[in-house]
Scaffold this motif. Structure first.
Motif: not given
Length: 116
Positions: A60-62, A65-66, A71-72, A76-77
């Motif tokens: 998953r993208k989130d 990124e973590e 940082e998104s 929502h992030s």
């Protein structure tokens, strides 16, 4: 909390100086360019390659990124956190076909804070 609390800030305010120098010596011994990110290899190349590998593993993208440290910017992030087991499972999906690191010896992280 910091993942490597023993690392010290350098004169420019970064924690990455000593690890970056160490990895630069490793990268200098690599004969082939990174197939995912052609061009000159530098420490930051690991971030690009890991991003590519996480995408290839359908992480998953989130979560990616973590792991990568981006940082998104979407609203929502800002809600919730990704737990450690989820991050670990995603990191375990990163695969480098044909890569054998068995002969590579990493220094203790504590030596990085001494400028070694």
């Amino acid at each position: 909390d910091r993942l490597f609390p023993e690392l010290k800030l350098d004169a420019n305010g970064y924690y990455s100086d000593a690890p970056s120098k160490f990895f630069a010596t490793v990268i200098a011994r690599i004969a082939d360019e990174d197939p995912d990110e052609p061009g000159k290899l530098v420490f930051h190349s690991t971030r690009h390659t890991a991003t590519s590998r996480l995408r290839s593993a359908d992480v998953r993208k989130d979560v990616a990124e973590e792991i990568i440290g981006h940082e998104s910017t979407d609203t929502h992030s800002g809600y919730g956190k990704v737990d450690i087991p989820t991050l670990k499972a995603a990191v375990d999906k990163i695969f480098y076909p044909g890569l054998d690191l068995s002969a590579l010896r990493f220094p203790e992280c504590s030596s990085w804070s001494d400028g070694a």
